[in-house]
Write a protein that holds these residues in place. Structure first.
Motif, PDB file in Angstrom:
ATOM      1  N   ILE A   5       0.862  -1.185   0.000  1.00 12.80           N
ATOM      2  CA  ILE A   5       0.000   0.000   0.000  1.00 12.80           C
ATOM      3  C   ILE A   5       0.896   1.232   0.000  1.00 12.80           C
ATOM      4  N   TRP A   6       0.632   2.135  -0.934  1.00 13.25           N
ATOM      5  CA  TRP A   6       1.430   3.361  -1.047  1.00 13.25           C
ATOM      6  C   TRP A   6       0.561   4.575  -0.797  1.00 13.25           C
ATOM      7  N   HIS A   7       1.062   5.479   0.041  1.00  9.60           N
ATOM      8  CA  HIS A   7       0.402   6.753   0.335  1.00  9.60           C
ATOM      9  C   HIS A   7       1.455   7.836   0.167  1.00  9.60           C
ATOM     10  N   PRO A   8       1.281   8.783  -0.748  1.00 15.25           N
ATOM     11  CA  PRO A   8       2.328   9.779  -1.012  1.00 15.25           C
ATOM     12  C   PRO A   8       2.720  10.543   0.247  1.00 15.25           C
ATOM     13  N   PRO A   9       4.000  10.811   0.433  1.00 15.60           N
ATOM     14  CA  PRO A   9       4.427  11.599   1.588  1.00 15.60           C
ATOM     15  C   PRO A   9       3.982  13.047   1.448  1.00 15.60           C
ATOM     16  N   ASP A  10       3.719  13.679   2.570  1.00 17.36           N
ATOM     17  CA  ASP A  10       3.376  15.117   2.611  1.00 17.36           C
ATOM     18  C   ASP A  10       2.096  15.444   1.842  1.00 17.36           C
ATOM     19  N   ILE A  11       1.194  14.478   1.715  1.00 14.42           N
ATOM     20  CA  ILE A  11      -0.055  14.739   1.014  1.00 14.42           C
ATOM     21  C   ILE A  11      -1.050  15.402   1.959  1.00 14.42           C
ATOM     22  N   GLN A  12      -1.852  16.315   1.446  1.00 16.14           N
ATOM     23  CA  GLN A  12      -2.849  17.009   2.250  1.00 16.14           C
ATOM     24  C   GLN A  12      -4.200  16.327   2.092  1.00 16.14           C
ATOM     25  N   MET A  13      -4.835  15.978   3.222  1.00  8.92           N
ATOM     26  CA  MET A  13      -6.146  15.315   3.177  1.00  8.92           C
ATOM     27  C   MET A  13      -7.143  16.086   4.039  1.00  8.92           C
ATOM     28  N   THR A  14      -8.328  16.304   3.484  1.00 16.44           N
ATOM     29  CA  THR A  14      -9.383  17.009   4.204  1.00 16.44           C
ATOM     30  C   THR A  14     -10.649  16.175   4.338  1.00 16.44           C
ATOM     31  N   ASP A  15     -10.771  15.119   3.549  1.00 15.66           N
ATOM     32  CA  ASP A  15     -11.954  14.262   3.586  1.00 15.66           C
ATOM     33  C   ASP A  15     -11.840  13.305   4.771  1.00 15.66           C
ATOM     34  N   GLY A  16     -12.756  13.439   5.733  1.00 13.26           N
ATOM     35  CA  GLY A  16     -12.721  12.597   6.920  1.00 13.26           C
ATOM     36  C   GLY A  16     -12.843  11.121   6.615  1.00 13.26           C
ATOM     37  N   ARG A  17     -13.572  10.788   5.562  1.00 12.30           N
ATOM     38  CA  ARG A  17     -13.715   9.374   5.186  1.00 12.30           C
ATOM     39  C   ARG A  17     -12.381   8.785   4.752  1.00 12.30           C
ATOM     40  N   GLN A  18     -11.610   9.554   3.988  1.00 16.44           N
ATOM     41  CA  GLN A  18     -10.315   9.069   3.529  1.00 16.44           C
ATOM     42  C   GLN A  18      -9.323   8.975   4.682  1.00 16.44           C
ATOM     43  N   ILE A  19      -9.390   9.913   5.591  1.00 16.41           N
ATOM     44  CA  ILE A  19      -8.535   9.853   6.782  1.00 16.41           C
ATOM     45  C   ILE A  19      -8.856   8.592   7.576  1.00 16.41           C
ATOM     46  N   GLY A  20     -10.146   8.257   7.702  1.00 15.18           N
ATOM     47  CA  GLY A  20     -10.537   7.031   8.390  1.00 15.18           C
ATOM     48  C   GLY A  20     -10.027   5.786   7.685  1.00 15.18           C
ATOM     49  N   PHE A  21     -10.016   5.813   6.346  1.00 16.80           N
ATOM     50  CA  PHE A  21      -9.491   4.697   5.545  1.00 16.80           C
ATOM     51  C   PHE A  21      -8.017   4.465   5.866  1.00 16.80           C
ATOM     52  N   ILE A  22      -7.220   5.532   5.863  1.00 12.30           N
ATOM     53  CA  ILE A  22      -5.788   5.415   6.163  1.00 12.30           C
ATOM     54  C   ILE A  22      -5.576   4.895   7.579  1.00 12.30           C
ATOM     55  N   GLU A  23      -6.329   5.414   8.527  1.00 11.71           N
ATOM     56  CA  GLU A  23      -6.176   4.971   9.913  1.00 11.71           C
ATOM     57  C   GLU A  23      -6.530   3.493  10.060  1.00 11.71           C
ATOM     58  N   ALA A  24      -7.550   3.033   9.334  1.00 14.75           N
ATOM     59  CA  ALA A  24      -7.938   1.618   9.396  1.00 14.75           C
ATOM     60  C   ALA A  24      -6.827   0.721   8.862  1.00 14.75           C
ATOM     61  N   ILE A  25      -6.180   1.153   7.781  1.00 20.31           N
ATOM     62  CA  ILE A  25      -5.061   0.383   7.233  1.00 20.31           C
ATOM     63  C   ILE A  25      -3.938   0.269   8.253  1.00 20.31           C
ATOM     64  N   GLN A  26      -3.564   1.389   8.834  1.00 22.72           N
ATOM     65  CA  GLN A  26      -2.436   1.409   9.761  1.00 22.72           C
ATOM     66  C   GLN A  26      -2.712   0.628  11.030  1.00 22.72           C
ATOM     67  N   SER A  27      -3.951   0.648  11.503  1.00 25.21           N
ATOM     68  CA  SER A  27      -4.275  -0.053  12.745  1.00 25.21           C
ATOM     69  C   SER A  27      -4.229  -1.563  12.592  1.00 25.21           C
ATOM     70  N   ASN A  28      -4.349  -2.055  11.369  1.00 23.58           N
ATOM     71  CA  ASN A  28      -4.369  -3.503  11.137  1.00 23.58           C
ATOM     72  C   ASN A  28      -3.014  -4.074  10.730  1.00 23.58           C
ATOM     73  N   LEU A  29      -1.984  -3.218  10.627  1.00 24.69           N
ATOM     74  CA  LEU A  29      -0.702  -3.690  10.104  1.00 24.69           C
ATOM     75  C   LEU A  29      -0.066  -4.751  10.990  1.00 24.69           C
ATOM     76  N   ARG A  30      -0.236  -4.662  12.299  1.00 24.85           N
ATOM     77  CA  ARG A  30       0.401  -5.621  13.192  1.00 24.85           C
ATOM     78  C   ARG A  30      -0.105  -7.034  12.964  1.00 24.85           C
ATOM     79  N   ASP A  31      -1.368  -7.163  12.540  1.00 24.67           N
ATOM     80  CA  ASP A  31      -1.963  -8.488  12.342  1.00 24.67           C
ATOM     81  C   ASP A  31      -1.740  -9.030  10.938  1.00 24.67           C
ATOM     82  N   GLN A  32      -1.122  -8.240  10.074  1.00 26.06           N
ATOM     83  CA  GLN A  32      -0.961  -8.636   8.673  1.00 26.06           C
ATOM     84  C   GLN A  32       0.527  -8.600   8.325  1.00 26.06           C
ATOM     85  N   LYS A  33       1.175  -9.750   8.486  1.00 25.53           N
ATOM     86  CA  LYS A  33       2.617  -9.838   8.323  1.00 25.53           C
ATOM     87  C   LYS A  33       3.065  -9.650   6.883  1.00 25.53           C
TER      88      LYS A  33
END
Length: 490
Positions: A291-319
């Motif tokens: 999964i790639w997310h550009p560095p220094d990208i500006q996000m204002t859509d709360g739904r997209q911010i929630g998407f990114i947070e969901a990905i990051q929160s599950n990384l520990r369980d997905q080797k």
């Protein structure tokens, strides 16, 4: 003469209002000329391409046009709002389908003989059913107001994007014409990548990565646009992810949330659904997800911010999942690095054979590492240091293969910074991604000069800790664990 056994190789179907301007100066005129030249280059011979350029699009339909369609190897419909409203374009499409059914079928293998060019935006639901299932080649972008801007445009970037998309189309058509000539299916690649559909701000990155992968012989999935209905979408994604040769999924996540499919109480975007289902696939077999997310990208859509947070929160369980925020060129190189063939594992030593230690060090510490290597070899161990010659990709590949095959790892933490040290620790945890099938007999950190507060505070229960003291014995805690591991194996 045509390249294939048909009367002409390519038949371009278009709405005549999409070719404004004087003769030989309209969009279709240029597209026709450029495609003829580029496909001929791809196959190495002149191809035959035909379109009806009369002012009255119905003047020759019943006679020459029907004959041309029946004897065409490939159909290229140029989609636009005008194309969808043109009864002549619909008749051309149906005539090609009818003729194809009588001349060996519409597809070669599982690839249709239709290449959909999208000149300007049209809704997928409005397209003829056959074209909805066909992979499209868009020659436009939408600006912030939602207006279609066709390529080539007056700016240099539009000209470059037009050329790239034309090359992509020509390569695909060339493969089809060669398959028709040999009367065989289009060859399936041995390895394919699921390159997830993206929101509009990631389209350029996706196209660039797709070209790079295809140029290296990899297949890119999905081969046709994904459905818009939620149930059909999930079924299509799951089926594509489980294709035998599909070994990796790649997700490019930008600032836009993207399209939400039709369905009761559905709130996830298509990008989110693809990432989630690929995560399920990653847990059920030898499959990786990048999964790639550009560095220094500006996000204002709360739904997209929630998407990114969901990905990051599950990384520990997905080797087998990696989430990277690096420049795109670095990410592209990382994807290609992950697709390198895995060489045969190093044969395991018999009981009593010397154990193989991988002594990891920063290049500036190579002189000290050589001293440590000599002392360990004097005690009967095989010791490998990191490779020092080769490009970044080759050095990384050697590092991963050594982690895959060695018996134990000792990290010399000297002049390297804290981020370097932590990165090497993470590499050990990810060694299963490199093909490692067994646990390390021992893994340790050997602290060397210069001293620092960070080194004084270093703690990690998964690693033994020793300090480098010349002539005082090398890493006794590490060797004690390695010796215990040797006894257990024996």
């Amino acid at each position: 003469m045509a390249y294939t056994s048909y009367q002409q190789d390519l038949f371009v179907s278009y709405g005549h209002l999409d070719n404004p301007g004087e003769e030989e100066k309209g969009w279709i005129d240029r597209f026709h000329r450029d495609l003829d030249w580029r496909v001929s280059q791809v196959v190495g011979e002149q191809v035959s391409i035909w379109r009806d350029n009369s002012l009255d699009p119905g003047a020759i339909f019943e006679d020459e046009l029907m004959g041309r369609i029946r004897n065409s190897a490939v159909l290229i419909p140029v989609l636009s709002p005008r194309y969808l409203k043109s009864r002549w374009c619909q008749r051309e499409l149906q005539a090609f389908l009818d003729a194809a059914e009588k001349s060996g079928g519409l597809a070669i293998g599982n690839r249709p003989r239709v290449f959909k060019v999208i000149k300007s935006h049209v809704e997928l639901k409005q397209e003829p059913l056959l074209l909805q299932k066909s992979l499209g080649f868009p020659f436009y972008r939408e600006d912030e107001s939602g207006t279609s801007r066709e390529w080539p445009s007056r700016d240099d970037d539009g000209e470059r994007k037009y050329t790239r998309k034309l090359d992509e189309l020509a390569e695909s058509i060339g493969k089809m014409l060669e398959a028709i000539n040999t009367k065989g299916p289009v060859a399936r690649p041995e390895m394919s990548i699921y390159l997830a559909e993206v929101s509009g701000d990631m389209t350029g990155y996706r196209d660039e990565l797709k070209r790079e992968l295809q140029s290296r012989g990899f297949g890119v999935l999905p081969e046709s646009p994904l459905p818009l209905e939620w149930e059909d979408l999930c079924k299509e994604i799951r089926g594509t992810l489980t294709v035998k040769e599909c070994v990796l999924s790649v997700h490019l996540v930008g600032s836009r949330y993207g399209v939400v499919p039709d369905g009761v109480d559905v709130t996830e975007s298509k990008a989110w659904i693809q990432a989630r289902l690929a995560g399920e696939r990653e847990k059920n077999g030898s499959f990786r997800r990048l999964i790639w997310h550009p560095p220094d990208i500006q996000m204002t859509d709360g739904r997209q911010i929630g998407f990114i947070e969901a990905i990051q929160s599950n990384l520990r369980d997905q080797k087998n999942t990696e989430f990277l925020r690096v420049p795109f060129e670095g990410f592209k190189a990382h994807v290609l690095d992950r697709l390198k063939p895995v060489s045969a594992p190093r044969p395991q030593p018999a009981c009593g054979s010397p154990k193989w230690i991988y002594l990891v060090c920063e290049p500036n510490d190579h002189r000290i590492a050589r001293e440590i290597q000599s002392e360990l070899e004097d005690q009967g161990y095989e010791v490998a240091l990191p490779a020092r010659e080769g490009d970044a990709s080759a050095l990384r590949n050697d590092h991963e293969e050594t982690l895959r095959d060695c018996d134990a790892v000792l990290i010399y933490y000297g002049s390297g910074c804290e981020a370097w040290q932590r990165g090497k620790e993470r590499d050990l945890r990810k060694s299963v991604l490199f093909g490692r099938k067994r646990a390390f007999l021992a893994q340790g950190v050997l602290l060397g000069p210069p001293d620092s507060e960070i080194k004084q505070d270093w703690r990690n229960a998964a690693f033994t800790l020793d300090r480098w003291v010349p002539a005082a014995g090398v890493a006794p805690n590490f060797l004690k664990h390695l010796s215990a591991g040797r006894e257990v194996q024996a």
